[in-house]
Design a protein around this motif. Structure first.
Motif, PDB file in Angstrom:
ATOM      1  N   LEU A  98      13.659   3.856 -30.274  1.00 36.28           N
ATOM      2  CA  LEU A  98      14.863   4.570 -30.684  1.00 36.28           C
ATOM      3  C   LEU A  98      14.570   5.497 -31.860  1.00 36.28           C
ATOM      4  CD1 LEU A  98      17.956   5.065 -30.711  1.00 36.28           C
ATOM      5  CD2 LEU A  98      18.084   3.150 -32.308  1.00 36.28           C
ATOM      6  N   ILE A  99      13.899   4.974 -32.886  1.00 41.53           N
ATOM      7  CA  ILE A  99      13.598   5.784 -34.065  1.00 41.53           C
ATOM      8  C   ILE A  99      12.671   6.929 -33.701  1.00 41.53           C
ATOM      9  CG2 ILE A  99      12.474   5.767 -36.320  1.00 41.53           C
ATOM     10  CD1 ILE A  99      13.497   2.848 -36.589  1.00 41.53           C
ATOM     11  N   GLY A 100      11.656   6.667 -32.894  1.00 39.80           N
ATOM     12  CA  GLY A 100      10.749   7.724 -32.458  1.00 39.80           C
ATOM     13  C   GLY A 100      11.462   8.806 -31.667  1.00 39.80           C
ATOM     14  N   SER A 101      12.366   8.406 -30.815  1.00 41.24           N
ATOM     15  CA  SER A 101      13.130   9.378 -30.025  1.00 41.24           C
ATOM     16  C   SER A 101      14.050  10.206 -30.910  1.00 41.24           C
ATOM     17  CB  SER A 101      13.959   8.646 -28.963  1.00 41.24           C
ATOM     18  OG  SER A 101      13.118   7.970 -28.079  1.00 41.24           O
ATOM     19  N   MET A 102      14.626   9.583 -31.919  1.00 43.03           N
ATOM     20  CA  MET A 102      15.498  10.323 -32.822  1.00 43.03           C
ATOM     21  C   MET A 102      14.706  11.377 -33.596  1.00 43.03           C
ATOM     22  SD  MET A 102      18.070   7.233 -34.029  1.00 43.03           S
ATOM     23  CE  MET A 102      17.989   7.707 -35.695  1.00 43.03           C
ATOM     24  N   LEU A 103      13.507  11.038 -34.048  1.00 41.99           N
ATOM     25  CA  LEU A 103      12.689  12.012 -34.762  1.00 41.99           C
ATOM     26  C   LEU A 103      12.360  13.210 -33.868  1.00 41.99           C
ATOM     27  CD1 LEU A 103      10.240   9.686 -36.701  1.00 41.99           C
ATOM     28  CD2 LEU A 103      12.063  11.094 -37.650  1.00 41.99           C
ATOM     29  N   THR A 104      12.042  12.927 -32.614  1.00 37.31           N
ATOM     30  CA  THR A 104      11.757  14.015 -31.687  1.00 37.31           C
ATOM     31  C   THR A 104      13.009  14.841 -31.439  1.00 37.31           C
ATOM     32  OG1 THR A 104      10.052  12.715 -30.609  1.00 37.31           O
ATOM     33  CG2 THR A 104      10.923  14.566 -29.376  1.00 37.31           C
ATOM     34  N   GLY A 105      14.125  14.175 -31.255  1.00 34.74           N
ATOM     35  CA  GLY A 105      15.381  14.871 -30.987  1.00 34.74           C
ATOM     36  C   GLY A 105      15.826  15.757 -32.127  1.00 34.74           C
ATOM     37  N   TRP A 106      15.468  15.432 -33.330  1.00 34.38           N
ATOM     38  CA  TRP A 106      15.836  16.249 -34.477  1.00 34.38           C
ATOM     39  C   TRP A 106      14.936  17.466 -34.610  1.00 34.38           C
ATOM     40  CZ3 TRP A 106      16.178  11.317 -37.851  1.00 34.38           C
ATOM     41  CH2 TRP A 106      17.424  10.734 -37.687  1.00 34.38           C
ATOM     42  N   ALA A 107      14.059  17.685 -33.687  1.00 34.37           N
ATOM     43  CA  ALA A 107      13.180  18.865 -33.650  1.00 34.37           C
ATOM     44  C   ALA A 107      12.341  19.004 -34.911  1.00 34.37           C
ATOM     45  CB  ALA A 107      14.002  20.133 -33.393  1.00 34.37           C
ATOM     46  N   LEU A 108      11.843  17.874 -35.412  1.00 33.62           N
ATOM     47  CA  LEU A 108      10.997  17.919 -36.596  1.00 33.62           C
ATOM     48  C   LEU A 108       9.571  17.508 -36.242  1.00 33.62           C
ATOM     49  CD1 LEU A 108      13.391  16.377 -39.234  1.00 33.62           C
ATOM     50  CD2 LEU A 108      12.687  18.750 -39.025  1.00 33.62           C
ATOM     51  N   GLY A 109       9.168  17.818 -35.030  1.00 34.06           N
ATOM     52  CA  GLY A 109       7.852  17.420 -34.570  1.00 34.06           C
ATOM     53  C   GLY A 109       7.017  18.580 -34.116  1.00 34.06           C
ATOM     54  N   LEU A 110       6.517  18.473 -32.917  1.00 37.82           N
ATOM     55  CA  LEU A 110       5.601  19.482 -32.386  1.00 37.82           C
ATOM     56  C   LEU A 110       6.234  20.861 -32.269  1.00 37.82           C
ATOM     57  CD1 LEU A 110       3.772  17.368 -29.672  1.00 37.82           C
ATOM     58  CD2 LEU A 110       2.951  18.022 -31.929  1.00 37.82           C
ATOM     59  N   PHE A 111       7.526  20.920 -31.949  1.00 36.22           N
ATOM     60  CA  PHE A 111       8.192  22.219 -31.859  1.00 36.22           C
ATOM     61  C   PHE A 111       8.111  22.959 -33.187  1.00 36.22           C
ATOM     62  CE2 PHE A 111      11.924  24.801 -32.695  1.00 36.22           C
ATOM     63  CZ  PHE A 111      11.794  25.758 -31.696  1.00 36.22           C
ATOM     64  N   ASP A 112       8.350  22.248 -34.284  1.00 32.15           N
ATOM     65  CA  ASP A 112       8.285  22.883 -35.600  1.00 32.15           C
ATOM     66  C   ASP A 112       6.891  23.417 -35.887  1.00 32.15           C
ATOM     67  OD1 ASP A 112      10.920  22.459 -36.105  1.00 32.15           O
ATOM     68  OD2 ASP A 112      10.616  20.707 -37.375  1.00 32.15           O
ATOM     69  N   LEU A 113       5.876  22.657 -35.523  1.00 35.47           N
ATOM     70  CA  LEU A 113       4.506  23.118 -35.748  1.00 35.47           C
ATOM     71  C   LEU A 113       4.245  24.434 -35.015  1.00 35.47           C
ATOM     72  CD1 LEU A 113       2.555  19.768 -35.381  1.00 35.47           C
ATOM     73  CD2 LEU A 113       3.009  21.027 -37.482  1.00 35.47           C
ATOM     74  N   VAL A 114       4.581  24.457 -33.748  1.00 33.45           N
ATOM     75  CA  VAL A 114       4.351  25.660 -32.938  1.00 33.45           C
ATOM     76  C   VAL A 114       5.208  26.814 -33.429  1.00 33.45           C
ATOM     77  CG1 VAL A 114       4.571  26.621 -30.608  1.00 33.45           C
ATOM     78  CG2 VAL A 114       3.636  24.331 -30.928  1.00 33.45           C
ATOM     79  N   GLU A 115       6.450  26.533 -33.745  1.00 33.99           N
ATOM     80  CA  GLU A 115       7.371  27.576 -34.187  1.00 33.99           C
ATOM     81  C   GLU A 115       6.916  28.217 -35.497  1.00 33.99           C
ATOM     82  OE1 GLU A 115      10.932  29.375 -35.944  1.00 33.99           O
ATOM     83  OE2 GLU A 115      10.099  27.514 -36.698  1.00 33.99           O
ATOM     84  N   VAL A 116       6.456  27.404 -36.436  1.00 35.46           N
ATOM     85  CA  VAL A 116       6.003  27.947 -37.715  1.00 35.46           C
ATOM     86  C   VAL A 116       4.746  28.785 -37.530  1.00 35.46           C
ATOM     87  CG1 VAL A 116       5.014  27.342 -39.956  1.00 35.46           C
ATOM     88  CG2 VAL A 116       7.070  26.207 -39.181  1.00 35.46           C
TER      89      VAL A 116
END
Length: 82
Positions: free
Chosen positions: A18-36
């Motif tokens: 649940l916690i891992g899914s929430m972190l991904t859902g908040w878009a603070l993971g791989l998307f942020d890396l690629v986007e930056v």
């Protein structure tokens, strides 16, 4: 609601998922890396604080934050599989 639904879960692994899914859902993971990297640095489309004297460093802090959340997410998912 998600936390309440898993509060009665029978294993701690479900809470880690649940916690891992929430972190991904908040878009603070791989998307942020690629986007930056692509939008902020390569294309220069936008920045976290455009025109600010510390613009580059604010972009880099955003990049590091995304990396940290991606690592935490991966760790929680890996632990949940055991």
């Amino acid at each position: 609601m998600l936390f309440h639904a898993t509060r009665h879960a029978r294993s701690a692994a479900k809470i880690r998922v649940l916690i891992g899914s929430m972190l991904t859902g908040w878009a603070l993971g791989l998307f942020d890396l690629v986007e930056v990297i692509i939008d902020h640095q390569i294309l220069g489309i936008h920045h976290v604080f455009p025109g600010h004297p510390l613009q580059f460093w604010s972009d880099m802090l955003f990049l590091v934050g995304g990396g940290v959340f991606a690592m935490i997410d991966g760790l929680l998912f890996r632990l949940s599989r055991n």
